[in-house]
Each structure stands twice: as structure tokens, then as C-alpha cells.
Design a protein around this motif. Structure first.
Motif, mmCIF file in Angstrom:
data_model
loop_
_atom_site.group_PDB
_atom_site.id
_atom_site.type_symbol
_atom_site.label_atom_id
_atom_site.label_comp_id
_atom_site.label_asym_id
_atom_site.label_seq_id
_atom_site.Cartn_x
_atom_site.Cartn_y
_atom_site.Cartn_z
ATOM 1 N N UNK A 278 10.322 12.564 34.800
ATOM 2 C CA UNK A 278 9.041 11.951 35.087
ATOM 3 C C UNK A 278 9.113 10.387 35.632
ATOM 4 N N UNK A 279 8.469 10.280 36.639
ATOM 5 C CA UNK A 279 8.016 8.744 37.019
ATOM 6 C C UNK A 279 6.715 8.359 37.108
ATOM 7 N N UNK A 280 6.499 6.853 37.126
ATOM 8 C CA UNK A 280 5.087 6.412 37.330
ATOM 9 C C UNK A 280 4.851 6.204 38.825
ATOM 10 N N UNK A 281 3.976 6.706 39.260
ATOM 11 C CA UNK A 281 3.726 6.805 40.930
ATOM 12 C C UNK A 281 2.447 6.464 41.072
ATOM 13 N N UNK A 282 2.220 5.866 42.076
ATOM 14 C CA UNK A 282 0.741 5.486 42.791
ATOM 15 C C UNK A 282 1.082 4.076 43.620
ATOM 16 N N UNK A 283 -0.421 3.655 43.944
ATOM 17 C CA UNK A 283 -0.338 2.327 44.953
ATOM 18 C C UNK A 283 0.381 1.192 44.289
ATOM 19 N N UNK A 284 1.001 0.787 45.167
ATOM 20 C CA UNK A 284 1.984 -0.570 44.803
ATOM 21 C C UNK A 284 3.279 -0.180 44.108
ATOM 22 N N UNK A 304 9.056 26.318 40.012
ATOM 23 C CA UNK A 304 9.005 24.797 40.304
ATOM 24 C C UNK A 304 7.447 24.296 39.938
ATOM 25 N N UNK A 305 7.474 23.321 39.149
ATOM 26 C CA UNK A 305 6.020 22.819 38.832
ATOM 27 C C UNK A 305 6.159 21.148 38.705
ATOM 28 N N UNK A 306 5.014 20.829 39.389
ATOM 29 C CA UNK A 306 4.688 19.461 39.343
ATOM 30 C C UNK A 306 3.419 18.972 38.911
ATOM 31 N N UNK A 307 3.333 18.042 37.940
ATOM 32 C CA UNK A 307 2.274 17.634 37.301
ATOM 33 C C UNK A 307 2.022 16.106 37.304
ATOM 34 N N UNK A 308 0.603 15.853 37.051
ATOM 35 C CA UNK A 308 0.234 14.347 37.121
ATOM 36 C C UNK A 308 -0.286 14.248 35.750
ATOM 37 N N UNK A 309 0.050 13.225 34.992
ATOM 38 C CA UNK A 309 -0.665 12.863 33.693
ATOM 39 C C UNK A 309 -1.334 11.647 33.914
ATOM 40 N N UNK A 310 -2.828 11.538 33.429
ATOM 41 C CA UNK A 310 -3.378 10.237 33.635
ATOM 42 C C UNK A 310 -3.071 9.194 32.647
ATOM 43 N N UNK A 354 -2.068 10.175 47.995
ATOM 44 C CA UNK A 354 -2.767 9.270 48.856
ATOM 45 C C UNK A 354 -2.386 7.948 48.571
ATOM 46 N N UNK A 355 -2.558 6.897 49.741
ATOM 47 C CA UNK A 355 -2.447 5.493 49.442
ATOM 48 C C UNK A 355 -3.699 4.725 49.157
ATOM 49 N N UNK A 356 -3.793 3.677 49.357
ATOM 50 C CA UNK A 356 -5.163 2.970 48.999
ATOM 51 C C UNK A 356 -6.307 3.494 49.439
ATOM 52 N N UNK A 357 -7.479 3.627 48.705
ATOM 53 C CA UNK A 357 -8.744 3.947 48.922
ATOM 54 C C UNK A 357 -8.991 5.494 48.274
ATOM 55 N N UNK A 358 -7.781 6.275 47.719
ATOM 56 C CA UNK A 358 -7.859 7.435 47.125
ATOM 57 C C UNK A 358 -7.171 7.414 46.093
ATOM 58 N N UNK A 359 -6.983 8.636 45.320
ATOM 59 C CA UNK A 359 -6.415 8.734 43.929
ATOM 60 C C UNK A 359 -5.378 9.861 43.724
ATOM 61 N N UNK A 360 -4.673 9.741 42.726
ATOM 62 C CA UNK A 360 -3.724 10.853 42.360
ATOM 63 C C UNK A 360 -4.544 11.727 41.515
ATOM 64 N N UNK A 361 -5.296 11.337 40.703
ATOM 65 C CA UNK A 361 -6.215 12.143 40.017
ATOM 66 C C UNK A 361 -7.762 11.789 40.225
ATOM 67 N N UNK A 362 -8.587 12.946 40.555
ATOM 68 C CA UNK A 362 -9.986 12.162 40.441
ATOM 69 C C UNK A 362 -10.923 13.531 40.012
ATOM 70 N N UNK A 363 -11.744 13.300 39.125
ATOM 71 C CA UNK A 363 -12.874 14.096 38.705
ATOM 72 C C UNK A 363 -14.167 13.297 38.998
ATOM 73 N N UNK A 364 -14.961 13.764 39.746
ATOM 74 C CA UNK A 364 -16.227 13.287 40.130
ATOM 75 C C UNK A 364 -17.135 13.725 41.157
ATOM 76 N N UNK A 365 -18.155 13.358 41.706
ATOM 77 C CA UNK A 365 -18.821 14.147 42.863
ATOM 78 C C UNK A 365 -19.110 15.444 42.245
ATOM 79 N N UNK A 379 -0.272 7.481 38.104
ATOM 80 C CA UNK A 379 -0.084 8.598 37.187
ATOM 81 C C UNK A 379 1.415 8.586 36.845
ATOM 82 N N UNK A 380 1.377 9.312 35.621
ATOM 83 C CA UNK A 380 2.999 9.850 35.375
ATOM 84 C C UNK A 380 3.078 11.017 35.811
#
Length: 551
Positions: A278-284, A304-310, A354-365, A379-380
């Protein structure tokens, strides 16, 4: 024979290790042959499977080549977009039933807004962070299919107790009451035509703005107590929504607006998790997008399983599954997206997000329209390899039968294997070993067979009377005196005169040693002996002289 013996020992070892274990590991799946897929080929492609029952899990493997390495991307549970945007896209959408798996691939729709840049796998383009960029117009594709009995009994299951709909509630909560985070969760959606789709964990388009736009799917995530589903919902924008669809750019249009929900969740024993990081990943955040594996790991069987935790937000600690391909590049047409994309081979897992402007996890729309939203720029991210090479069915060393409609598995004693004439059979759990009776000879066929939960393996092993050219029996009768003479004769022939051995001859001679050090040691020995003798002689001479003077 040596290979068969090793195979037997290995299976017996596994039976000993896992006998009585409450968490029997997953068995290897049925795997189709690799098929070459070419750009803009007809869609869908149908691959029959031999299960004759609804699978517990289907995985679509998309093999591409980048440089000198091959990488495996994965299929997607629903088409979240059409081809109305001109930017590149990629992926394979799949559904399945009790006899086949349907694969929908990018095609030339022939509409006024057609986009022919669709590939079988896509890393998201320049807006995604990752080890390399790729859009793959050719690929080798196969499917892996697990039956219910290939999995151990689920720690939680829910069969047809819930329904998701584009016009229903913004989300559905399904308490699993396991008391901890499951290692693996499968959410299957039974559609009106009796095909099965699977819920996803990523979003690649926020909403459908116009009447000819379409967005479909169901997002799934879970925490330590609950499984939550967010369907694509109407009420936002003027486009078409569904819990599953394929549309222009993917083949003949298919849209389903509701589905019955089937859920299974497992917590495996530590020995079943071959790798986890597990690593913390994201912008910056600077962290390598390539994760080396302590493998090589079996890509034919293992999961092979990859998961993102908020980390924070309205859905903090919820776990979302990553995607096997980028359905879109996150450009303006798609507005906000949330995704982690992965690919793997035997030795490594690669990640894109995604880089800046988008997300690793998104719920909306449209996703759970009306529910609280989530936008996670970090996200982790956890990478796991789950073992799927068990030799025992979900019932262990028992026969297994299943009823997918109720997610029920029943166990019964294993039937006896077939008898082979003139052969003994030793049955140990799900393993049988055949050996020929005395006086009979094996034909060299497979003498170790295994029970797969449905039936015993077939074998060509048989035992026959040896032919005259292979063995000619004879009987020799001796009286006691003659037998004694034969024993004396054999002992005489086997006896060796010790004085004729090289060891005895070497004991009578000195071996030559030409090394200078050996000579120096010899000279030193002579000097010491001479000095000792000289001192003794001098002492005797002194005593002799004293005796003479006294006379």
C-alpha cells in the motif's frame, strides 16, 4: 514417473496444509485460448465457456506489448461512454451468462460523430501519471472463468435481495456484518436478458449532456461494515442512463435500466495473499508507478487486484476497485473523472492515475445523483496478488454443487473413482493413486488423478501381463549341498585380496613431495634430531671423562 511423483507429493502437501482450514483458497479457473484482436473488428465477440452454470467471477485479460515487455490489462463491467468525443479511448466491456462471455470492443459506429481511435487498452494519455503512455489497437485476448465451487464459502453473500435502477435511490447500502474489511468483493448485476454485468469502482464520465450521449454503470465500494452501490441515475443532463449499456462506438446498442444484485465477500487466510503493498498516491506525491513483484507470479491462475481507499471526505475509508483500462482521457468533454488504472505481468504491476484537475476517486454527477459526493486527489492504493491455485474445490475434500441464483454451495462425499482392472487404488481426499497388482505391469499412463469438485480426471493407465520379450520367468531348484557350493562360489567371486589393493600398496611406499616447504620441514626435523642426539652424546662423554680421571 518422477513428474507424477512430484505432483502427488505437492497435492498431498496442500491437503495437509489446508485440511480443516476455514478459508480454503481459490482454485484455478477455466481459461480460454488467446485470440488475436484487430483494430475495429466486428463487435461483440462471443467466447463459449464449459461451466453450464453462472460463473462466480469472470476476468477478461487483454495482453499487449510495450517495448520488449508484455502487459495484461483487464475488461470493464459496463460502457460508461459512447464515441461522441474525438479523443482516444479504449477498453473491452464484457457480460456473461451460463454458456458464454460477450466482449464488446471499439468499432466504427458510422454515425456523424464517429471516433475510430478506440483501442483494446488505453493508459489515459498525457493527462495521466504513469510509467508509459499507450493506446493499443491490437491485442491478444482471453477470458478466465471461475465457478461457484472454485471459491471457498463466502463470508458474506446476498442473493437477489436488492435492485439497482436509474430511477431508484441514489445509493444502496448492503451491510456485510463481517466485522472487518473483506479481501475480495464481487458484485454481480443480473440484467433483464439474464446476462451478468459486474459493478466497477471507477468513473470516466460525469454525466450525459445531450440526448445522444449515454453513461451507464454501477459504482461499488465497501468499508469494514458496509457495501455501497451508486448507480448511474437520471435527473441530471438530458442523455441516456443505464446500469449497463453498450452504445455507438462499441457495437449494437444495448441498455438496461435496472438489475438484480448478487454480492459475495471473502476474508482469506494470510497464506492466500501472496503479495500486498500500500502506498499513498496522488497529485504532488512522488512514488514509483511501477511496483515490482517478488514473483514471477502465475498470470494464468492468480488474481491481481488494485484498490483505492479514500483517505478523507464523505466516504473516508471506503475501498474502490481500480480499472483495467482508461475508458476516457479525462478531457473537458468528460468533465470530472475518478480512476486508478492498472496493468500487470508476472514480475510487476504498473499504475496510472489522473494529474491535476481530476481525481483518483470520484462520486458525483450522475453517479448516485442526489447522494453526498467524493473528490479524492490522493488515496491509499493497494496492490494485491491472491492465490488461485488450490487443488481442492470450495468444499475441500468433498464433492461440490452450487446454485448461483441463491449463491448456495452444497457439499457431499466424493464419489469413488473408476476401478482399473488388475490395479490397486489408494484414495486420499481428492487424490487417487493407481498401482498395478503383483504380476502385472503398468503401461506408463497417468497413475495419479484428482477430483475437481465435479468429476475425477480421466486416465489411460492400465495394467497387463508382461509380454514374453519383456520378462521370461524361470524356476531353478537346488538341493542343500549344491546351494552351499553356490554361496561359496559367489563369496569367492566377490572376495578381494587386500594385498592386491592400491590402498595396501600405498601403505608400503612413501609418496614423493617436490614442494620446497616439504624439504625445509625435513631439514628442520633432521637438525632437531641431530642436536638432540649430540646433546645426549656430550653428556655421556663428560661422565666418561670424569670416570677416567678418578682412576
Amino acid at each position: 514417473m518422477e513428474t507424477t511423483l512430484r505432483k502427488l507429493i505437492f497435492h498431498i502437501f496442500l491437503d495437509l496444509v489446508y485440511f480443516g482450514d476455514l478459508h480454503l483458497c481459490i482454485r484455478a479457473p477455466w481459461v480460454s485460448e488467446w485470440q488475436p484482436f484487430t483494430h475495429l473488428q466486428p463487435s461483440p465477440t462471443t467466447i463459449p465457456h464449459p461451466l453450464n452454470e453462472y460463473p462466480a467471477k469472470v476476468d477478461v485479460q487483454i495482453r499487449v506489448t510495450e517495448g520488449s515487455q508484455q502487459h495484461i490489462f483487464s475488461g470493464f463491467g459496463s460502457c460508461q461512454r459512447d464515441d461522441d468525443d474525438s479523443n482516444p479511448y479504449g477498453g473491452i466491456v464484457y457480460i456473461y451468462n451460463d454458456i458464454d462471455v460477450k466482449l464488446y470492443t471499439p468499432v466504427d459506429s458510422g454515425t456523424y460523430s464517429t471516433n475510430t481511435d478506440g483501442g483494446f487498452a488505453f493508459t489515459g494519455g498525457s493527462s495521466f501519471n504513469g510509467p508509459f503512455e499507450g493506446r493499443y489497437l491490437t491485442a491478444d485476448v482471453r477470458v478466465r472463468v471461475w465457478r461457484m465451487c472454485d471459491f471457498p464459502a463466502a463470508d458474506f453473500k446476498s442473493a437477489n435481495e436488492h435492485t439497482v435502477s436509474v430511477s431508484g435511490t441514489p445509493y444502496i447500502d448492503i451491510p456485510h456484518n463481517i466485522g472487518y474489511y473483506p479481501d475480495y468483493v464481487i458484485v454481480q448485476l443480473k440484467l433483464q436478458d439474464n446476462y451478468i454485468s459486474e459493478a466497477q469502482g471507477t468513473t470516466f464520465k460525469k454525466m450525459a449532456h445531450s440526448s445522444h450521449n449515454i453513461v451507464c454503470g454501477v459504482i461499488m465500494a465497501y468499508n469494514s461494515t458496509n457495501i455501497r452501490l451508486w448507480p448511474s441515475r437520471t435527473g441530471i443532463g438530458s442523455g441516456i442512463y443505464g446500469v449497463f449499456c453498450v452504445s455507438d462506438g462499441w457495437g449494437p446498442e444495448v441498455t438496461h435500466t435496472s438489475a438484480s444484485v448478487y454480492v459475495q465477500a471473502w476474508k482469506f487466510s494470510p497464506s492466500d495473499i501472496l503479495f500486498s503493498r500500500t502506498d499513498t498516491r496522488g497529485s504532488g506525491i512522488s512514488v514509483s508507478p511501477t511496483i515490482p513483484l517478488p514473483g514471477p507470479f502465475d498470470i494464468d491462475s492468480h488474481i491481481f487486484l488494485v484498490q483505492s481507499q479514500a483517505i478523507d471526505g464523505n466516504y473516508a475509508n471506503y475501498v474502490f476497485k481500480a480499472a483495467g483500462s482508461a475508458i476516457s482521457d479525462g478531457s473537458a468533454f468528460f468533465e470530472e473523472i475518478g480512476a486508478v488504472v492498472y496493468a500487470y505481468n508476472e514480475n510487476e504491476v504498473n499504475l496510472w492515475y489522473p494529474g491535476s484537475g481530476n481525481y483518483l476517486i470520484y462520486i458525483g454527477g450522475t453517479w448516485g445523483y442526489g447522494a453526498p459526493t467524493q473528490q479524492s486527489t490522493t488515496a491509499s492504493v493497494t496492490v494485491k496478488v491472491i492465490k488461485a491455485t488450490s487443488t481442492s474445490p470450495g468444499c475441500g475434500n468433498s464433492a461440490c454443487s452450487s446454485d448461483w441464483n441463491n449463491l448456495a454451495v452444497s457439499c457431499s462425499p466424493i464419489p469413488q473413482p473408476n476401478n482399473i482392472v488388475n490395479a490397486h487404488s489408494l484414495v486420499m481426499g481428492n487424490t487417487t493413486v493407481y498401482t498395478c497388482m503383483s504380476g502385472f505391469e503398468s503401461n506408463g499412463g497417468q497413475n495419479v488423478i484428482f477430483y475437481d469438485g465435479i468429476e475425477w480426471e480421466s486416465t489411460d493407465f492400465n495394467c497387463t501381463v508382461p509380454g514374453p520379450c519383456l520378462y521370461i520367468p524361470s524356476t531353478i531348484i537346488y538341493n542343500f549341498t549344491r546351494l552351499q557350493e553356490k554361496v561359496i562360489e559367489i563369496k569367492k567371486n566377490l572376495s578381494v585380496d587386500i594385498k592386491n589393493t592400491s590402498a595396501y600398496r600405498r601403505s608400503l611406499t612413501c609418496a614423493s613431495d617436490q614442494r620446497p616447504s616439504a624439504a625445509h620441514v625435513g631439514y628442520l626435523g633432521i637438525a632437531i634430531l641431530s642436536l638432540t642426539c649430540g646433546l645426549l652424546l656430550c653428556a655421556d662423554l663428560l661422565n666418561l671423562c670424569k670416570a677416567v680421571n678418578d682412576l
